[in-house]
Design a protein around this motif. Sequence first.
Motif, short mmCIF file in Angstrom:
data_model
loop_
_atom_site.label_atom_id
_atom_site.label_comp_id
_atom_site.label_asym_id
_atom_site.label_seq_id
_atom_site.Cartn_x
_atom_site.Cartn_y
_atom_site.Cartn_z
N ASN A 1 1.21 -12.69 5.74
CA ASN A 1 1.31 -13.20 4.37
C ASN A 1 1.23 -14.73 4.35
O ASN A 1 0.56 -15.31 3.48
N GLU A 2 1.92 -15.33 5.29
CA GLU A 2 1.88 -16.79 5.38
C GLU A 2 0.45 -17.27 5.61
O GLU A 2 -0.01 -18.22 4.97
N SER B 1 2.73 -17.06 -3.89
CA SER B 1 3.80 -16.13 -3.47
C SER B 1 3.87 -14.93 -4.43
O SER B 1 4.24 -13.83 -4.05
N LEU C 1 4.18 -12.90 8.75
CA LEU C 1 3.26 -13.89 9.34
C LEU C 1 1.88 -13.79 8.67
O LEU C 1 1.26 -14.81 8.34
#
Lengths: 312, 255
Positions: B46-47, B57, B44
């Motif tokens: 990272n998002e 990414s 989460l």
Amino acid sequence: MGNVIELKNVTKDYGDFKLDHVSFSVPEGSVCGFIGQNGAGKTTTIRLLLDVIGADEGEIFLFGENIKNDSARLREDIGVVFDEMGFHEFMTGKDINIMMKNIYKNWDEKGFFDYLKRFSLPSRKKCGDFSRGMRMKLQIAVALSHHARLLVMDEPTSGLDPIVRNEMLQIFREFVVEEDHTILLSSHITGDLEKLADEVVFINGGKIVLSGNKDEILEKHGLLKCRKSELSSISEALIVNAQPGTFGVEVLVKDRSVCKKMYPEMVIEPVTLEDIMLFYVNRSCNESGKSEENSLNTSDAGNEFATEEKER
Amino acid sequence: MRGLILKDLMCLRKQLIIFSYIVVSVLVLSVMYVLSAKYGNIALANEGMMMENGMSSIDIRNLSTWVLSIFLLLPIATVGDAATIFSEDGKAGFSAVSASLPLSVEKRVMAKYLTVFVMFGIGVLTDLLIISVLSALTDIVSFAEFFGMIISAASLMSIYGALVIVFCFWLGHGKEDYAIFCSCGVMVLSAVLLNFRKIKTLFAPVSDAQGTQAFDTFINFFKQKFYVLFIIALITMAVSYFVSVWIAKRKRGVV
């Protein structure tokens, strides 16, 4: 029988201490007592023998081979016992066995554990928990378990109680029962050497003072007791050193039998290695500062006396 | 010589115990991290970073690689401490015993190096096992990428080990702390001198993109050009061995 150890004019100069042209040999099958006070050069000589340090001059032969050729191979046949244990305190007898069996070609695992059993050393106990006597015994067990032909020991009996010392001397006696087994035993406890040694090498201030057969040395020397006024009448060539005794003066003489003939009225007693060591050490102390050729030995004493006799 | 290696390993017995604890901890933490990065809170986060900070990414992947690399460095870093062997030998006065053994100075010195190699070997194998587990669990980590990282780390530690050994021989017993200090100093100094230009740019004002690029270059070097460090490690080990033998022969009684 050849010599197992042979030192020829070995010199090692540390600046503040010098091992000065040391020469002596130890015949195969004998027990050689290497005596001298602390700091006389015993340990340095042993370190040179084992090629731990290199000599500045001279040659060292072990089993007839110059140690410069391959000292590591020669050490396969030498068992060494130091005054301090040297094994890590966390190590157990079992650990030492694992280490040594992977180092010595002739390591006798069964023999090692038999020695541990004989010396009542628990194989699972850490060396750090051993007493001094036990530590020395452990070192001896290691030294004897790879079928060494020569045992080199640096003060192995110092600091041990008489019972343990005696036990250790017994082990050494058993070791030299084999004809090709030899011992070089450095010690300042001369009593042990009197019991065990065949040969004696006496080192003082980095120089060899006396070397030869122990019995001959003890037989030759004598302790003459006289009054102070009588001292001047004794031939100087015969005297090693004189020092005040309980009832007058005690004189270490180089040739007891000649002395007895010359001074039949005086009391001449047999000496111990300790007496010899003390008188010679005190003499060099007295003579310190003078440059002297201190190469006295029993045969020299005889020669000097013969010359003086001739002159008389 | 095998006997001396076994003795040295015995000296490092305590370290091996600590090592086993670290391996278990690292394994647990890495697995937790990887699972969380795929399914949990780290995923989460990272998002969030991708949306708010504009990270790609690839950046996120590099960040994960960086975090896992630190985890995986720990086993190698704790396993091969040559200074402990010297310090234990010094305390026991083992050099006297060692000198009476039927082994040449070269072999006695070599035993020290082989012990350190064995220990690093254990560290590398353990790390490879951990990566196998991690790469099987997730696609964040690929075995090939981390293989390079681990070899790089092991090479750096080998260089450090080789320097510690040579300094221990040079300085003698009881000065192992100085040997560690000197080795670290030499490594840092060499790294700074070899990368002086790059380091200089770090202090200049750079954009986020440039910063990320510098970071990626650094990570990629470890991942892909591990052989450079490996060759340097081999050369350092060889030079260190010959210097150590030279010192041990001149300064007898140190081994």
